[in-house]
Design an enzyme around this catalytic site. Sequence first.
Site, short mmCIF file in Angstrom:
data_model
loop_
_atom_site.label_atom_id
_atom_site.label_comp_id
_atom_site.label_asym_id
_atom_site.label_seq_id
_atom_site.Cartn_x
_atom_site.Cartn_y
_atom_site.Cartn_z
N LYS A 1 0.83 -1.21 0.00
CA LYS A 1 0.00 0.00 0.00
C LYS A 1 0.86 1.26 0.00
CE LYS A 1 -2.17 -1.10 3.90
NZ LYS A 1 -1.62 -2.42 4.28
N ARG B 1 -9.42 0.77 9.29
CA ARG B 1 -9.06 -0.60 9.62
C ARG B 1 -10.17 -1.28 10.43
NH1 ARG B 1 -3.08 0.37 9.25
NH2 ARG B 1 -1.98 -1.59 9.49
N ARG C 1 11.66 -6.42 4.59
CA ARG C 1 11.58 -4.98 4.87
C ARG C 1 12.18 -4.68 6.24
NH1 ARG C 1 5.75 -2.13 4.74
NH2 ARG C 1 5.56 -2.80 6.88
N ARG D 1 11.68 -0.80 11.63
CA ARG D 1 10.40 -0.91 12.33
C ARG D 1 10.39 -2.13 13.25
NH1 ARG D 1 5.32 -0.01 8.35
NH2 ARG D 1 4.40 -1.17 10.08
N ARG E 1 -0.05 -9.25 13.20
CA ARG E 1 -0.63 -8.14 12.42
C ARG E 1 -1.52 -8.68 11.30
NH1 ARG E 1 4.66 -5.53 10.77
NH2 ARG E 1 3.41 -4.17 9.44
P1 AMP Z 1 1.04 0.32 9.04
O1 AMP Z 1 2.14 1.30 8.86
O2 AMP Z 1 -0.20 0.69 8.27
O3 AMP Z 1 1.48 -1.10 8.82
O4 AMP Z 1 0.61 0.41 10.58
C1 AMP Z 1 1.52 0.06 11.60
C2 AMP Z 1 0.78 -0.04 12.92
O5 AMP Z 1 0.21 1.24 13.25
C3 AMP Z 1 -0.40 -1.00 12.94
O6 AMP Z 1 0.01 -2.34 13.21
C4 AMP Z 1 -1.23 -0.41 14.09
O7 AMP Z 1 -0.68 -0.72 15.34
C5 AMP Z 1 -1.05 1.09 13.87
N1 AMP Z 1 -2.10 1.63 12.96
C6 AMP Z 1 -1.91 2.18 11.74
N2 AMP Z 1 -3.07 2.56 11.19
C7 AMP Z 1 -4.03 2.23 12.09
C8 AMP Z 1 -5.45 2.32 12.10
N3 AMP Z 1 -6.13 2.85 11.05
N4 AMP Z 1 -6.11 1.87 13.20
C9 AMP Z 1 -5.45 1.35 14.25
N5 AMP Z 1 -4.13 1.20 14.29
C10 AMP Z 1 -3.40 1.64 13.23
#
Ligand code: AMP
Length: 190
Positions: free
Chosen positions: A14, A89, A128, A134, A146
């Site tokens: 994404k 989400r 990654r 991260r 996740r």
């Molecule tokens: P991402 O960068 O999208 O993979 O998000 C990394 C982490 O950020 C996720 O595993 C969640 O802990 C948190 N996170 C990101 N976006 C959301 C969301 N829309 N709702 C809840 N947690 C989020």
Amino acid sequence: MKNLVLFGPPGAGKGTQADVLKGKYNLVHISTGDVFRYNIKNQTELGLHAKSFMDKGQLVPDDVTIKMLGAELDKNPKANGFIFDGFPRTEAQAEALSELLAEKNTEVTAMIALEVDDEVLVERLLERGKSSGRPDDADEKIIRNRIEVYYDETSILKDFYEKQGKYYGVKGVGSIEEITDRISKVIESL
Ligand code: AMP
């Protein structure tokens, strides 16, 4: 105004695609994960709160996430449209997004979902993790958590947007350019 939700499990690509598409279609890219990581880096109160969930691979609570998303929208009053990456989400977040956009007399145009097999996701995220720094990419257990959270809490949003005739699935395997081409075909058909 085109407002796109780029959807898919962690590691689907994404962020990579949003980076290309924002320039191609002049859209503002909002990645909730990036906003949380920015806040963690700057040790804000929001960042400290979010970190405790993110490090375990859990979702940050809806109220916090929705408030933050609303603030990001308000920062871009002149946007030609948005690409949402990693948001919504949960169903509560999807409802909130509809309301926030309605206040601005607009709506979600489409959800574009990147479809990738789970084992490919795990491999990509571990790869990654070698360079992303991260913590949630560094541990296979957290990665699998996740992906599980995605299936338990997030994947139902496919129905939410399908019912509105706004869901488009795209194969998320191939070169970055091939995937961008597939997504572009959807965007240009909207
Ligand atoms: P991402 O960068 O999208 O993979 O998000 C990394 C982490 O950020 C996720 O595993 C969640 O802990 C948190 N996170 C990101 N976006 C959301 C969301 N829309 N709702 C809840 N947690 C989020």
